[in-house]
Design a protein around this motif. Structure first.
Motif, PDB file in Angstrom:
ATOM      1  N   SER A 201       0.790  -1.124   0.009  1.00 45.55           N
ATOM      2  CA  SER A 201      -0.148   0.105   0.180  1.00 45.55           C
ATOM      3  C   SER A 201       0.806   1.221   0.081  1.00 45.55           C
ATOM      4  O   SER A 201       0.249   2.618  -0.291  1.00 45.55           O
ATOM      5  N   LEU A 202       2.081   1.368   0.385  1.00 46.91           N
ATOM      6  CA  LEU A 202       3.019   2.242   0.567  1.00 46.91           C
ATOM      7  C   LEU A 202       3.878   2.416  -0.948  1.00 46.91           C
ATOM      8  O   LEU A 202       4.691   3.411  -1.046  1.00 46.91           O
ATOM      9  N   ASN A 204       5.985  -0.153  -2.123  1.00 50.19           N
ATOM     10  CA  ASN A 204       7.098  -0.898  -1.949  1.00 50.19           C
ATOM     11  C   ASN A 204       6.931  -2.000  -2.347  1.00 50.19           C
ATOM     12  O   ASN A 204       6.105  -2.694  -2.310  1.00 50.19           O
TER      13      ASN A 204
END
Length: 406
Positions: A201-202, A204
């Protein structure tokens, strides 16, 4: 420097040389046994399919290593490198479980004249977790730019979905399967292949997973474009008592897409017809665009918003000077004097009042009841012709002088 200091320095140099000579003698002539610990020697996992067959996955899959205690002659030990060893951990040889597994290692390749002197268990710790599978729809995050007057018609990705397998914790981290990259100054249909990335979700990237495809094809279909004005089509008029003060469109022009042959024929885009007789207050509505065949809109929207400013018209009054007709006076009498015109006051909206003139009003004074001469005051009868949207609110009176004929 005095002589005593010179003698001391000479003694020290001789001691160093003797020590070096002794070490060289022992190392090269005597060549005694020596022990040495070689650290972080890589361990290779073999038969990993047995892990998958057991419905497990290796957590994070680090580089597994072991430390070895080695023994050998000094000459041989100093030559030893990590690359001289092949050490394996056979994942099919042991019963596996969720969590930490102690897997013994086997030394397959070892330098000659070197002995391994490790005592006790020699192995690695392998963490396993549940193997899961999940499908993802592949999305494009490819940055695309187009040449002037060239627009995107459609983007398609093949395959559309992808299946991922891996440890539960890794798979559950995945938020999207994406394509990343850049395509510049596109001016024709284009197809390119991109590696598929799995991100959390970030944003990464998530590792330690497997997918049924490493790449996907991004196909871009293009079309030409042209800006044209929007023409609002209407019929009828706002109801009586209301005034249309104006309207606003959410867009006065629009970028239409299609091939050049169709675009060259279009100078404006009409809307569907709006019936103005249905508007009784300020309102906003979605109005459909009448797009010719083969023509689309850049943003995909085929409607615009039209805001109509409709207000209720207030009533007012208007005075009109009208001619007076005198009728039915007894033949024994004559009019000595009378008003030829009077004021008639009308009530209605300004729009309707502006349509009325004296030609729309009949003013008649019936003198049939006059029986004697003298001066009298009467109010004529006024009637409207060809209109029912205004009313007569007042008719001025007239003074007449009637005399008997001699």
């Amino acid at each position: 420097m005095d002589k005593s200091e010179n003698r001391t320095l000479i003694v020290k140099v001789i001691c160093v040389l003797l020590s070096l000579g002794l070490w060289l003698y022992v190392s090269t002539v005597e060549n005694p046994l020596r022990t040495y610990e070689l650290k972080n020697i890589p361990v290779e996992l073999t038969n990993e399919d047995s892990v998958t067959n057991s419905k497990f996955a290796v957590v994070n899959k680090p580089q597994f290593t072991v430390d070895l205690k080695l023994e050998g002659s000094s000459n041989e030990v100093v030559k030893v490198k990590k690359e001289d060893f092949r050490i394996i951990a056979d994942m099919s040889a042991y019963a596996l479980k969720n969590g930490e597994n102690n897997i013994p290692v086997q030394i397959i390749t070892c330098p000659e004249n070197i002995d391994v002197k490790n005592n006790g268990f020699l192995g690695i710790k392998v963490n396993l977790e549940e193997l899961v599978e999940k499908n993802f729809t592949i999305k494009s995050k490819v940055k695309v730019t187009y040449k002037e007057h060239i627009y995107e018609k459609e983007q398609t990705i093949s395959p559309k979905t992808i299946t991922v397998t891996g440890g539960k914790s890794s798979v559950e981290k995945i938020s999207e399967a994406i394509l990343t990259g850049e395509e510049k100054n596109i001016d024709k249909n284009n197809e390119s292949e991109y590696g598929i990335k799995f991100v959390d979700s970030l944003g990464n990237e998530v590792d330690n997973i497997k997918s049924d495809s490493k790449t996907a094809k991004l196909s871009i279909a293009i079309t030409n474009g042209k800006f044209v004005p929007i023409n609002l089509k209407t019929k009828g008029a706002v109801p009586q008592g209301f005034i249309l003060e104006g309207y606003e469109l959410s867009n006065n022009s629009i970028n239409i897409l299609g091939d050049n042959q169709n675009l060259d024929k279009i100078e404006a885009i009409d809307t569907e017809v709006v019936d103005m007789s249905s508007l009784q207050a300020e309102s906003e509505m979605d109005v459909k665009l009448n797009l010719p065949k083969g023509i689309s809109v850049e943003n995909g929207e085929n409607t615009i918003k039209a805001k109509f400013k409709v207000v209720k018209e207030e009533t007012t009054t208007k005075k009109i000077v009208c001619n007076v007709q005198y009728k039915n006076l007894n033949e024994a009498f004559s009019l000595d004097s009378s008003n030829s015109t009077i004021n008639v006051t009308l009530t209605g909206t300004q729009t309707e009042l502006d349509k009325i003139s004296s030609q729309n009003i009949n003013v008649i004074l019936d003198l049939a009841n006059v029986k004697e001469e003298g001066t009298s005051n009467y109010t004529p009868q006024a009637t409207l012709i060809n209109t029912d949207k205004v009313t007569i609110s007042n008719v001025d009176s007239v003074n007449i002088v009637v005399k008997k004929k001699s």
